[in-house]
Design a protein around this motif. Structure first.
Motif, PDB file in Angstrom:
ATOM      1  N   LEU A 157     -37.162  58.747   6.074  1.00 38.55           N
ATOM      2  CA  LEU A 157     -36.782  57.406   6.530  1.00 38.55           C
ATOM      3  C   LEU A 157     -37.361  57.126   7.908  1.00 38.55           C
ATOM      4  O   LEU A 157     -37.822  56.012   8.185  1.00 38.55           O
ATOM      5  N   LEU A 158     -37.363  58.115   8.790  1.00 39.47           N
ATOM      6  CA  LEU A 158     -37.943  57.923  10.124  1.00 39.47           C
ATOM      7  C   LEU A 158     -39.432  57.610  10.027  1.00 39.47           C
ATOM      8  O   LEU A 158     -39.960  56.771  10.773  1.00 39.47           O
ATOM      9  N   ARG A 159     -40.121  58.287   9.117  1.00 41.06           N
ATOM     10  CA  ARG A 159     -41.551  58.029   8.939  1.00 41.06           C
ATOM     11  C   ARG A 159     -41.771  56.579   8.531  1.00 41.06           C
ATOM     12  O   ARG A 159     -42.660  55.899   9.042  1.00 41.06           O
ATOM     13  N   LYS A 160     -40.951  56.082   7.635  1.00 35.50           N
ATOM     14  CA  LYS A 160     -41.038  54.688   7.209  1.00 35.50           C
ATOM     15  C   LYS A 160     -40.725  53.751   8.382  1.00 35.50           C
ATOM     16  O   LYS A 160     -41.439  52.775   8.617  1.00 35.50           O
ATOM     17  N   THR A 161     -39.667  54.057   9.125  1.00 38.96           N
ATOM     18  CA  THR A 161     -39.228  53.193  10.223  1.00 38.96           C
ATOM     19  C   THR A 161     -40.296  53.064  11.297  1.00 38.96           C
ATOM     20  O   THR A 161     -40.570  51.968  11.792  1.00 38.96           O
ATOM     21  N   VAL A 162     -40.904  54.183  11.662  1.00 38.41           N
ATOM     22  CA  VAL A 162     -41.816  54.189  12.801  1.00 38.41           C
ATOM     23  C   VAL A 162     -43.251  53.869  12.381  1.00 38.41           C
ATOM     24  O   VAL A 162     -43.878  52.948  12.900  1.00 38.41           O
ATOM     25  N   VAL A 163     -43.770  54.625  11.428  1.00 40.63           N
ATOM     26  CA  VAL A 163     -45.185  54.489  11.069  1.00 40.63           C
ATOM     27  C   VAL A 163     -45.470  53.142  10.423  1.00 40.63           C
ATOM     28  O   VAL A 163     -46.474  52.489  10.727  1.00 40.63           O
ATOM     29  N   GLU A 164     -44.581  52.676   9.521  1.00 41.38           N
ATOM     30  CA  GLU A 164     -44.817  51.395   8.864  1.00 41.38           C
ATOM     31  C   GLU A 164     -44.665  50.214   9.812  1.00 41.38           C
ATOM     32  O   GLU A 164     -45.012  49.095   9.473  1.00 41.38           O
ATOM     33  N   SER A 165     -44.137  50.460  11.017  1.00 40.06           N
ATOM     34  CA  SER A 165     -44.087  49.422  12.042  1.00 40.06           C
ATOM     35  C   SER A 165     -45.314  49.457  12.937  1.00 40.06           C
ATOM     36  O   SER A 165     -45.396  48.709  13.907  1.00 40.06           O
ATOM     37  N   GLY A 166     -46.258  50.364  12.621  1.00 42.97           N
ATOM     38  CA  GLY A 166     -47.501  50.420  13.381  1.00 42.97           C
ATOM     39  C   GLY A 166     -47.432  51.301  14.607  1.00 42.97           C
ATOM     40  O   GLY A 166     -48.218  51.117  15.540  1.00 42.97           O
ATOM     41  N   HIS A 167     -46.516  52.283  14.626  1.00 44.59           N
ATOM     42  CA  HIS A 167     -46.341  53.112  15.816  1.00 44.59           C
ATOM     43  C   HIS A 167     -46.528  54.590  15.484  1.00 44.59           C
ATOM     44  O   HIS A 167     -46.408  55.007  14.334  1.00 44.59           O
ATOM     45  N   ASP A 168     -46.800  55.387  16.521  1.00 48.32           N
ATOM     46  CA  ASP A 168     -46.970  56.829  16.397  1.00 48.32           C
ATOM     47  C   ASP A 168     -45.693  57.510  16.897  1.00 48.32           C
ATOM     48  O   ASP A 168     -45.323  57.350  18.063  1.00 48.32           O
ATOM     49  N   PRO A 169     -44.987  58.277  16.049  1.00 53.48           N
ATOM     50  CA  PRO A 169     -43.733  58.914  16.476  1.00 53.48           C
ATOM     51  C   PRO A 169     -43.893  59.821  17.685  1.00 53.48           C
ATOM     52  O   PRO A 169     -42.933  60.036  18.432  1.00 53.48           O
ATOM     53  N   ARG A 170     -45.109  60.340  17.901  1.00 54.85           N
ATOM     54  CA  ARG A 170     -45.314  61.260  19.023  1.00 54.85           C
ATOM     55  C   ARG A 170     -45.225  60.556  20.366  1.00 54.85           C
ATOM     56  O   ARG A 170     -45.120  61.207  21.409  1.00 54.85           O
ATOM     57  N   ASN A 171     -45.265  59.220  20.339  1.00 56.58           N
ATOM     58  CA  ASN A 171     -45.163  58.458  21.586  1.00 56.58           C
ATOM     59  C   ASN A 171     -43.732  58.015  21.881  1.00 56.58           C
ATOM     60  O   ASN A 171     -43.504  57.204  22.772  1.00 56.58           O
ATOM     61  N   PHE A 172     -42.769  58.563  21.126  1.00 59.03           N
ATOM     62  CA  PHE A 172     -41.381  58.137  21.258  1.00 59.03           C
ATOM     63  C   PHE A 172     -40.474  59.313  21.599  1.00 59.03           C
ATOM     64  O   PHE A 172     -40.761  60.462  21.273  1.00 59.03           O
ATOM     65  N   VAL A 173     -39.361  58.993  22.258  1.00 53.97           N
ATOM     66  CA  VAL A 173     -38.256  59.929  22.440  1.00 53.97           C
ATOM     67  C   VAL A 173     -37.212  59.593  21.381  1.00 53.97           C
ATOM     68  O   VAL A 173     -36.924  58.415  21.139  1.00 53.97           O
ATOM     69  N   LEU A 174     -36.655  60.607  20.737  1.00 55.16           N
ATOM     70  CA  LEU A 174     -35.663  60.370  19.694  1.00 55.16           C
ATOM     71  C   LEU A 174     -34.262  60.560  20.273  1.00 55.16           C
ATOM     72  O   LEU A 174     -33.968  61.580  20.900  1.00 55.16           O
ATOM     73  N   TYR A 175     -33.408  59.560  20.084  1.00 58.13           N
ATOM     74  CA  TYR A 175     -32.001  59.659  20.462  1.00 58.13           C
ATOM     75  C   TYR A 175     -31.194  59.942  19.195  1.00 58.13           C
ATOM     76  O   TYR A 175     -31.390  59.281  18.166  1.00 58.13           O
ATOM     77  N   ALA A 176     -30.277  60.905  19.275  1.00 54.94           N
ATOM     78  CA  ALA A 176     -29.483  61.288  18.100  1.00 54.94           C
ATOM     79  C   ALA A 176     -28.005  61.266  18.450  1.00 54.94           C
ATOM     80  O   ALA A 176     -27.580  61.879  19.433  1.00 54.94           O
ATOM     81  N   PHE A 177     -27.244  60.548  17.646  1.00 54.80           N
ATOM     82  CA  PHE A 177     -25.812  60.451  17.902  1.00 54.80           C
ATOM     83  C   PHE A 177     -25.076  60.264  16.585  1.00 54.80           C
ATOM     84  O   PHE A 177     -25.656  60.392  15.512  1.00 54.80           O
ATOM     85  N   GLY A 178     -23.796  59.944  16.657  1.00 55.23           N
ATOM     86  CA  GLY A 178     -22.953  59.935  15.465  1.00 55.23           C
ATOM     87  C   GLY A 178     -22.335  61.307  15.279  1.00 55.23           C
ATOM     88  O   GLY A 178     -22.784  62.304  15.868  1.00 55.23           O
TER      89      GLY A 178
END
Length: 702
Positions: A443-464
Motif C-alpha cells: 500500500l505504501l508503494r501505491k501511495t508514494v510511487v503512484e503519486s510521482g514520488h521516491d520513498p527514499r526522499n521521505f521520512v516515515l512516521y508510524a503511529f497507532g
C-alpha cells in the motif's frame, strides 16, 4: 488555563490528547486510551475524557469548563456507509434522469475494485444501488447548462412525489436536479415544499453538498450525505448534550476529510464531508510534528485496530484529492489523500480457497476483539500473532488494564492457521507478521510511487496502537531509511494529537466549464462568490481566529480527457498572466502524475471546477513538550524471547520501559520498547534513538 482536546474514535479504541493551550514545547500534553463502545460511541468519548481528567488531578466538569474546544474525529459516518447500516432515504431528480444512479455511468462496475476483481469482467455486477427504485422519483423541471429555466417546476407533481416518499417511511430526502449547480432555484423550492409536507424531515440539496459537474457523482454524493446526515445529527446532538451537562462551555468541533474541523452543529448539513475525519487526523498531526522536527516530506502511517492508513506530506503540505470512492461510488469531497486497507492490529488472519494466508480486511474490532482479549473472539489476528511472537507483553495492553491470554492466542492460530498449513504455532505467527508487513508495504508503494514520488526522499512516521510494532518492516519494503515513532505523551494517540492541532477548514466549489485562456473577470466572479460563502461559513463557527487564509484553485484537464488535476491560482485580482500561470501549474503536476511528455497542450486545456479553501487559524497550536536529556546509557528492565524473523527464530531480546528513556538514548536492535499504549520493535540491523521530544527514530545500520 484553556485546554485543547482531540478525541479520535476508532473501531477498537477511543484516543484523546489534551494540550494545556500554552502552544509551546514547555507546555503540558497528556494522552489517554479507552475501548470504544459501539453502538453508542459517545460513552467511550466520556470514558476517555474521564481518564484525562484523572491525569490532571481534576474533576471532569472542571476540566471541561476550562476547555477552549474539543476536536472530534468519528468513524460513525464511514462505518455506516461501508456496512450499509443507513436508514431509508428518498431521492428526487429531473424527469428522465432517475436511472442515472442505477446505470452508474459504467463506473459502478470498476470503481473501488481490486486489480484481481477487475480481471474477472463477468463477475462484476452493479447490484450495489444506493436505494430501491421505488424511493427514486422524478419531478418535471428543466434548467439548461447556462442556468436558464427552460421548464418550470411542477409543484403539484412534486408534492405528490414527496407525499409518496413520506408515506413509504423515508427518514430523509436527497434532491439532485440537472444543472442545479448553475441555478439552484428549483432545488431550493423543493426543500420548501418538503418542509411544508414533513417539517422534521432531513433534506440535502446537491447544489449545496456537491455543486460540481457530472451527474452520477453529484447524485451519489448527495444521496450518501443524506443517508448519514440524520444519524450524524443525532449522534453529535447526544454527545454535545452530554458534554454540556458535564460542564463543557467551549465548542465541539468535528474533523472533516479536508483536514480541518467544523462546528458540530454545521457538520450534518454536509455530512459526507466527515467520512474521512478519523483518517485525516494522523496526517494533520504529521504536519504539526514535522514543523517541530524540520521534516517536510513525510509518509504518515497509522495502524489502528481495524485499518492501516497511509497519507503523504510533500514540502510541508498534505497531498489532497478532490474525490474519493466509497462502496464503488464516486464521492465529490475535497479530502486529504489517505489510502486505507483493512490491515490493523485486529485484522483477522485466514486461509483462502487455495490455502494462501491472507490478513484482513475483516477485523475483530473492539467487540469481541482478538482471541487473546478473552471476550469471545476465536479468530486469529495480528495482535494474537504479536503476542505469540513475544512482541507484546503477556501482562497486557493499556499498562495492564487490558489483560491478554497467550493460551487463547495460540489456540486460535493453531486451529485456523498452523494445523491447516502444517506449521507450528510459532511459524504460523511469524508468517502472519511477515504477510502483514508485506501487504502494508504494498500500500505504501501505491501511495508514494503512484503519486510521482521516491520513498527514499521521505521520512516515515508510524503511529497507532499497532504501527510501531510493524513500522520498521513495512518501511524496509519501500526503501524508506528513517522511521520516526511519535512517542512522548501521545504515543498511539497521535491521530488525536492531529485533531487537537487542526484549524477550522471550509471549502466551497462551483463547476463552470470553460476553455483556457478564459476571461479573468469570469474567474474573478466565481472566486468572489465562493469566498463570500466560506467567509460566511467561518462566521457561523462561533470562534475567534488568529487569521484567515484563503486558497484558490481550479480543477483542469486536457480537452477530450477525463483526468482532472488541481492547480493553485494566485490570490488578488486576476489577469491573463495569472490564468496562464495556473495552466502551467496544471501541466507540471500532470507530468508528475502521468509521466513526462504525457500532456498535449495543443489539444487545449479546460477549466472545470473553481474552488476556494478557507482556513480559520485557531490561536492554539499544540506542540510536543521536550523531554529530559540522558545522563547515561539506556538500561533494559528485562529480556524475553522474541521472534521477528522465522529464519532466525526466537532471540533473547532486551525490553525497555519507555518511561525510563531520555533524549539521546540509543538502542541497538533487536530491542523492544514498551509504552503503556503501544509496543515498538527495533529490529536487528537498526538503531533506535530518542530525540529531544521523546520520539524514537529508527535507522538502518546494516
Amino acid at each position: 488555563m484553556a485546554y485543547v482536546i482531540g478525541v479520535d474514535v476508532g473501531g477498537t479504541f477511543t484516543d484523546a490528547v489534551l494540550d494545556d493551550g500554552t502552544g509551546d514545547a514547555a507546555g503540558t500534553v497528556l494522552a489517554a486510551k479507552s475501548p470504544s463502545t459501539p453502538p453508542d460511541y459517545s460513552r467511550g468519548v466520556l470514558d476517555v475524557l474521564g481518564l484525562l481528567a484523572e491525569q490532571l488531578g481534576r474533576p471532569l466538569p472542571e476540566m471541561l469548563a476550562d476547555t477552549h474546544h474539543i476536536a472530534h474525529g468519528t468513524t460513525s459516518s464511514l462505518n455506516a456507509l461501508v456496512m450499509g447500516n443507513v436508514p431509508p432515504v428518498g431521492f428526487l431528480t429531473t424527469k428522465g434522469h432517475r436511472d442515472s444512479i442505477f446505470i452508474m455511468n459504467v463506473e459502478g462496475r470498476y470503481l473501488g475494485r481490486s486489480p484481481h476483481e477487475l480481471q474477472h469482467v463477468l463477475g462484476q455486477t452493479k447490484d450495489h444501488a444506493l436505494l430501491p427504485k421505488r424511493h427514486a422519483l422524478e419531478v418535471t423541471e428543466r434548467i439548461d447548462r447556462d442556468g436558464t429555466v427552460v421548464v418550470g417546476l411542477d409543484e403539484q407533481e412534486a408534492r405528490a412525489a414527496i407525499r409518496s416518499l413520506v408515506a413509504d417511511g423515508v427518514s430523509a430526502i436527497a434532491v439532485s436536479l440537472l444543472w442545479s449547480f448553475r441555478n439552484p432555484v428549483h432545488e431550493r423550492r423543493l426543500r420548501e415544499l418538503i418542509a411544508e409536507e414533513a417539517p422534521d424531515l432531513f433534506v440535502a440539496l446537491s447544489s449545496e453538498v456537491s455543486p460540481r459537474i457530472r451527474e452520477f457523482a453529484r447524485n451519489a454524493t448527495t444521496i450518501m450525505s443524506t443517508q448519514i446526515g440524520p444519524g450524524l445529527r443525532d449522534y453529535l446532538g447526544t454527545l454535545e448534550s452530554a458534554l454540556r451537562e458535564k460542564g463543557l462551555t467551549g465548542p465541539l468541533l468535528v474533523m472533516q476529510s479536508n483536514g480541518g474541523a467544523v462546528a458540530a452543529k454545521e457538520a450534518p448539513a454536509a455530512a459526507i464531508s466527515t467520512v474521512g475525519s478519523v483518517l485525516t487526523g494522523g496526517v494533520v498531526g504529521s504536519v504539526a510534528l514535522g514543523r517541530q522536527l524540520g521534516h517536510r516530506n513525510i509518509i504518515s502511517t497509522d495502524v489502528g485496530g481495524t485499518t492501516f492508513l497511509a497519507g503523504l506530506v510533500v514540502d510541508g503540505e498534505p497531498v489532497r484529492d478532490t474525490t474519493t470512492v466509497i462502496n464503488h461510488h464516486p464521492i465529490n469531497v475535497p479530502t486529504l489523500r489517505v489510502d486505507a486497507i483493512g490491515s490493523g492490529g485486529g485484522a483477522i488472519a485466514w486461509l483462502d480457497a487455495g490455502g494462501n494466508l491472507r490478513i484482513g480486511p475483516r477485523s475483530a474490532q473492539a467487540v469481541p476483539g482478538p482471541a487473546c482479549y478473552g471476550a469471545g473472539g476465536t479468530e486469529p489476528t495480528n495482535t494474537d500473532a504479536n503476542l505469540v511472537l513475544g512482541i507484546l507483553p503477556e501482562k497486557g495492553l493499556l499498562g495492564g488494564r487490558k489483560p491478554l491470554s497467550l493460551e487463547l492466542a495460540r489456540q486460535a492460530i493453531d486451529t485456523q492457521i498452523a494445523k491447516p498449513l502444517g506449521l507450528s504455532v510459532e511459524e504460523a505467527a511469524a508468517a502472519i507478521y511477515t504477510v502483514q508487513n508485506a501487504q502494508t508495504g504494498d500500500l505504501l508503494r501505491k501511495t508514494v510511487v503512484e503519486s510521482g514520488h521516491d520513498p527514499r526522499n521521505f521520512v516515515l512516521y508510524a503511529f497507532g496502537g499497532a504501527g510501531p510494532a510493524h513500522c520498521a518492516g513495512y518501511a524496509a519494503e519501500v526503501g524508506c531509511e528513517t522511521v520516526v515513532v511519535p512517542l512522548g505523551p501521545v504515543a498511539s494517540a497521535f491521530s488525536a494529537f492531529g485533531l487537537a492541532s487542526s484549524d477550522i477548514v471550509l471549502a466551497a466549489e462551483l463547476s463552470d466549464p470553460t476553455v483556457v485562456p478564459f476571461d479573468p473577470q469570469r474567474a474573478e466572479r466565481n472566486f468572489a462568490e465562493l469566498e463570500q460563502q466560506v467567509r460566511a461559513g467561518l462566521e457561523r463557527q462561533g470562534l475567534a481566529f488568529e487569521k484567515v487564509e484563503l486558497h484558490r484553485e481550479i480543477d483542469m484537464r486536457y480537452s477530450m480527457q477525463l483526468a482532472e488535476v488541481t492547480a493553485p491560482v494566485a490570490g488578488g485580482p486576476l489577469g491573463m498572466p495569472e490564468i496562464e500561470e495556473a495552466a502551467a501549474a496544471f501541466e507540471k503536476r500532470y507530468a508528475e502524475l502521468y509521466g513526462k511528455d504525457a500532456g498535449f497542450r495543443e489539444a487545449g486545456i479546460q477549466a472545470i471546477t473553481f474552488r476556494v479553501r478557507a482556513v480559520g487559524v485557531l490561536p492554539f497550536s499544540p506542540e510536543l513538550p521536550e523531554v529530559p536529556a540522558a545522563t547515561g546509557e539506556a538500561t533494559p528492565f528485562t529480556t524475553r524471547p522474541v521472534c521477528l524473523d522465522a529464519a532466525t527464530g526466537f532471540v533473547d531480546t532486551p525490553v525497555y520501559d519507555y518511561r525510563e528513556l531520555r533524549a539521546g538514548h540509543v538502542l541497538a536492535g533487536p530491542a523492544i520498547v514498551e509504552v503503556p499504549t503501544t509496543t515498538v520493535v527495533v529490529p536487528g540491523g537498526t538503531t533506535g534513538t530518542v530525540d529531544h521530544l521523546g520520539n524514537l527514530t529508527i535507522r538502518r545500520t546494516a
